[in-house]
Design a protein around this motif. Structure first.
Motif, PDB file in Angstrom:
ATOM      1  N   ASN A 117      -9.556  -0.973   0.151  1.00 13.63           N
ATOM      2  CA  ASN A 117      -8.674  -0.450  -0.651  1.00 13.63           C
ATOM      3  C   ASN A 117      -8.341   0.769  -0.909  1.00 13.63           C
ATOM      4  OD1 ASN A 117      -8.449  -3.538  -2.528  1.00 13.63           O
ATOM      5  ND2 ASN A 117      -7.220  -3.280  -1.150  1.00 13.63           N
ATOM      6  N   ASN A 161       1.024  -1.189  -0.249  1.00 10.64           N
ATOM      7  CA  ASN A 161       0.137   0.261  -0.581  1.00 10.64           C
ATOM      8  C   ASN A 161       0.515   1.295  -0.034  1.00 10.64           C
ATOM      9  OD1 ASN A 161       0.547   0.427   2.810  1.00 10.64           O
ATOM     10  ND2 ASN A 161      -1.196  -0.772   3.641  1.00 10.64           N
ATOM     11  N   ASN A 192      -7.250  -2.099  12.952  1.00  9.11           N
ATOM     12  CA  ASN A 192      -6.077  -2.921  11.491  1.00  9.11           C
ATOM     13  C   ASN A 192      -7.211  -4.307  11.654  1.00  9.11           C
ATOM     14  OD1 ASN A 192      -5.567  -0.001  10.802  1.00  9.11           O
ATOM     15  ND2 ASN A 192      -4.142  -0.984  10.000  1.00  9.11           N
ATOM     16  N   ASN A 200       1.606  -5.196   5.017  1.00  8.27           N
ATOM     17  CA  ASN A 200       1.504  -3.817   5.865  1.00  8.27           C
ATOM     18  C   ASN A 200       1.909  -3.335   6.568  1.00  8.27           C
ATOM     19  OD1 ASN A 200       1.541  -2.277   2.282  1.00  8.27           O
ATOM     20  ND2 ASN A 200      -0.479  -3.790   2.629  1.00  8.27           N
ATOM     21  N   MET A 201       1.210  -4.091   7.406  1.00  7.79           N
ATOM     22  CA  MET A 201       1.307  -3.757   9.022  1.00  7.79           C
ATOM     23  C   MET A 201       2.211  -4.087   8.930  1.00  7.79           C
ATOM     24  SD  MET A 201      -2.128  -4.323  11.304  1.00  7.79           S
ATOM     25  CE  MET A 201      -2.863  -6.073  10.931  1.00  7.79           C
ATOM     26  N   GLY A 252      -8.447  -6.409   2.670  1.00 11.58           N
ATOM     27  CA  GLY A 252      -8.402  -4.835   2.967  1.00 11.58           C
ATOM     28  C   GLY A 252      -6.053  -4.660   2.757  1.00 11.58           C
ATOM     29  N   ILE A 300      -6.982   5.022   7.347  1.00 16.82           N
ATOM     30  CA  ILE A 300      -6.902   3.606   8.627  1.00 16.82           C
ATOM     31  C   ILE A 300      -4.903   3.163   7.982  1.00 16.82           C
ATOM     32  CG2 ILE A 300      -6.803   0.644   7.899  1.00 16.82           C
ATOM     33  CD1 ILE A 300      -8.684   2.121   9.780  1.00 16.82           C
ATOM     34  N   GLU A 301      -5.045   3.580   6.461  1.00 16.45           N
ATOM     35  CA  GLU A 301      -2.694   2.994   6.027  1.00 16.45           C
ATOM     36  C   GLU A 301      -2.682   3.834   6.921  1.00 16.45           C
ATOM     37  OE1 GLU A 301      -3.737   2.058   1.877  1.00 16.45           O
ATOM     38  OE2 GLU A 301      -4.890   0.879   1.759  1.00 16.45           O
ATOM     39  N   ASN A 327      -5.015 -11.098  10.440  1.00 19.62           N
ATOM     40  CA  ASN A 327      -5.990 -10.864   9.980  1.00 19.62           C
ATOM     41  C   ASN A 327      -6.834 -11.142   9.009  1.00 19.62           C
ATOM     42  OD1 ASN A 327      -3.923  -8.705   9.377  1.00 19.62           O
ATOM     43  ND2 ASN A 327      -5.146  -8.534   7.712  1.00 19.62           N
ATOM     44  N   ARG A 338     -10.719  -4.146  11.308  1.00 20.29           N
ATOM     45  CA  ARG A 338     -10.843  -3.162  10.179  1.00 20.29           C
ATOM     46  C   ARG A 338     -11.310  -4.515   8.617  1.00 20.29           C
ATOM     47  NH1 ARG A 338     -14.566   1.100   9.118  1.00 20.29           N
ATOM     48  NH2 ARG A 338     -13.990   2.015   7.030  1.00 20.29           N
ATOM     49  N   SER A 339      -9.803  -5.273   8.854  1.00 21.73           N
ATOM     50  CA  SER A 339     -10.631  -6.336   8.114  1.00 21.73           C
ATOM     51  C   SER A 339     -11.444  -7.124   8.313  1.00 21.73           C
ATOM     52  CB  SER A 339      -8.919  -7.937   8.372  1.00 21.73           C
ATOM     53  OG  SER A 339      -9.129  -8.097   9.312  1.00 21.73           O
ATOM     54  N   TYR A 378      -4.430  -5.900   5.152  1.00 22.27           N
ATOM     55  CA  TYR A 378      -3.908  -4.901   5.548  1.00 22.27           C
ATOM     56  C   TYR A 378      -2.482  -6.102   6.715  1.00 22.27           C
ATOM     57  CZ  TYR A 378      -7.514  -1.756   5.851  1.00 22.27           C
ATOM     58  OH  TYR A 378      -8.904  -0.710   5.505  1.00 22.27           O
TER      59      TYR A 378
END
Length: 583
Positions: A426, A54, A375, A335-336, A330, A431-432, A326, A378-379, A332
């Motif tokens: 996306n 992302n 996150n 990327n997290m 998304g 969030i990102e 997760n 959120r996923s 995440y």
């Protein structure tokens, strides 16, 4: 009894050679710190887990000089990232779609929207299979990184002075113990490092099971029946969301997921049938020519976060899937993990190099864990968006959704409007990019910073409220402000007058803190977005402190000792507030 070896002073032992472990090694190297990495597998993954890096992750890769090279290995920049919602590829057109821009279009939007709301870098599609292989090559060429594949980390044991890590050669079965000051557990969802520390996961599997098939097919005429795509989410024969296909490289590599009953057995799983069932959607099987099955498996989605991310003495830290898991919706998870690796990397390097105190390393968990908790949730919300398809179709006669009748038109309209209202999977830049850290190393003015700026999952609000990622903005000469930041810490100065910034620079030299100054008094547009005359920016682009004046050396000392974790806790009062002392 295994042989005992001591790692050279300042060398970090990394358990796990997936993307998070490799990125951590590279970040440490960027800051001059050596690492020794152990990975149980003999080579990089063949599983296509991640497929989108992302914008925030791309900013971090740009920071360490890898963004442009990464893009060379990913999907070419002119392809759009469209997502279709479909009842099956036998139909002429999808029910609706999300129009997501290509890298080229995203970059144009960034250039034309210089109000601080945009990232510096667009996203980038790249399969984890390719990503890991490339990143491993980068690390192999780095003299500060020692990669050891085919070595399994079995246990870690910490005391006040060191960590003892037991490692076994997978081929020979010979075990060795390594002593080091710091260990990073980047060894995935089943992390042996986490288990050794007896850290439980909070959360767990959700009641779903998915069949995965990663395959090669050049049958583009049939696969692109409804247009070129990045993802297609399919309504299945149940009348609800059942499967998805992901285009991995815009050439010939694909992945399908089919959600199946939770009691599905491995022996009942036929990869070719799974592919045709996913693509057929509501209408039974849709056959395509499959050139090669690459990998196939059954997996269960998990929603979980480790209760603690560090050992008692702050010598062992968890990152990536070892710390959080997760649902893929998304994008995440990986990327997290990239964010974890960067945050842990620069903080470890700062402590090892004597540029910061122990409080900085302790802030890793207090800053990153809340990001993961939010996150991960959120996923799940994104996943549940697709789950509402069955409710809209009402379990009646879902086949009518494609009919040229009033009922069919009404259902298609409902589905279109629903997906256009719930398209954050996306697009959630809040969030990102908008996560804000709160920890003992973030210093806010009790009066001027008491009100947090508004936040929403959908959009990033440009602000320098301490703990926030600072806004990206192009300066008057067209240079991105991120490219003018120093490698380590940067003091941004948006005025010509003496506001005490020399106190900070002088104190930084005395504390051996690498602090660059960037004078931007002529940048009126940026000054408005940055909100204060002085903004102290950490290596990760987050504001650590801001103000309009520093009144004395003593004030400068308090600021810099706080943000570098040199204020040591001496106890807690009845409200749980730390009473600090200077280190």
């Amino acid at each position: 009894m295994s042989t005992i070896h001591d790692l050279p002073e300042g060398t970090v032992l990394i358990a796990g050679g997936g993307p998070v472990g490799l990125i951590l090694a590279r970040v440490l190297s960027f800051y001059g710190v050596k690492s020794k990495l152990f990975e149980r597998n003999e080579t990089t993954t063949s599983w296509p887990k991640m497929d989108l890096t992302n914008p925030r992750s791309m900013e971090l890769f740009r920071k360490i000089g890898l963004a442009d090279e990464l893009r060379k290995h990913g999907v070419p920049s002119h392809f759009d990232y469209n997502v279709l919602i479909s009842t099956g590829l036998s139909r002429e057109r999808p029910l609706t779609q999300w129009h997501l821009p290509s890298v080229d279009k995203f970059r144009k939007r960034i250039r034309e929207t210089n109000d601080g709301t945009q990232p510096l870098e667009p996203w980038q599609r790249i399969s984890q299979v390719i990503f890991e292989r490339w990143l491993k090559g980068v690390c192999e060429d780095d003299p500060l990184i020692d990669l050891n594949y085919g070595f399994r980390v079995d246990a870690v044991e910490e005391d006040r002075t060191c960590v003892r890590t037991t490692v076994t050669n997978v081929k020979t079965g010979v075990s060795t113990t390594w002593r080091s000051a710091h260990v990073a557990g980047c060894d995935g969802a089943s992390s042996q490092v986490r288990r050794s520390l007896n850290i439980p996961l909070e959360g767990g599997p959700i009641p779903a099971r998915a069949l995965l098939v990663h395959f090669k097919s050049s049958d583009l005429t049939r696969l692109h029946k409804q247009g070129r795509f990045w993802h297609i989410f399919f309504v299945g024969e149940s009348g609800g969301f059942e499967g998805v296909i992901i285009a991995q490289d815009e050439k010939d590599t694909w992945t399908v997921h089919l959600f199946a009953p939770i009691d599905t057995k491995v022996e009942e799983f036929d990869p070719l049938e799974t592919i045709s069932r996913v693509l057929g959607g509501l209408y039974g099987k849709y056959e395509v020519n499959v050139d090669k099955i690459l990998v196939s498996s059954i997996w269960t989605p998990h929603v979980a976060v480790a209760r603690s991310w560090a050992s008692q003495n702050q010598r062992v830290h968890l990152a990536g899937d070892a710390a959080h898991q997760n649902i893929p919706t998304g994008g995440y998870g990986m990327n997290m993990g990239i964010g974890d690796a960067f945050d842990l990397g620069w903080k470890l390097a700062s402590v090892i190099e004597g540029e910061a105190g122990p409080g900085l390393l302790a802030s890793y968990e207090s800053e990153r864990k809340p990001v993961a908790v939010r996150n991960v949730q959120r996923s799940r919300e994104h996943f549940e968006v697709h789950g509402q398809l069955q409710r809209i179709l009402a379990g009646g006669a879902p086949l009518c959704v494609d009919e040229d009748t009033e009922d069919g038109k009404d259902l298609r309209r409902q589905i279109h409007e629903y997906y256009q209202r719930h398209d954050g999977e996306n697009r959630d830049l809040g969030i990102e990019m908008g996560y804000r850290y709160t920890s003992a190393v973030i210093l806010r003015d009790g009066l001027l910073d008491r009100v947090e700026p508004p936040w929403s999952p959908r959009q990033y609000t440009p602000t320098t409220w301490p703990g926030s990622r600072i806004p990206h903005v192009f300066l008057s000469d067209g240079t991105p402000i991120f490219d003018r930041l120093g490698k380590n810490w940067t003091l941004l100065i948006f005025c010509d007058e003496d506001v005490g910034h020399q106190y900070l620079l002088c104190t930084a030299r005395r504390l051996s803190l690498p602090l660059d100054q960037l004078s931007l008094s002529h940048e009126t547009h940026a000054a408005g977005l940055f909100e204060r005359k002085l903004v102290l920016v950490r290596p990760d682009h987050h504001a650590a402190w801001r103000g309009n004046v520093v009144g004395s050396l003593e004030a400068a000392e308090t600021i810099l000792r706080t943000v570098t974790g040199r204020l040591l806790p001496t106890g807690l009062n009845h409200d749980g507030i730390i009473r600090p002392q200077l280190a």
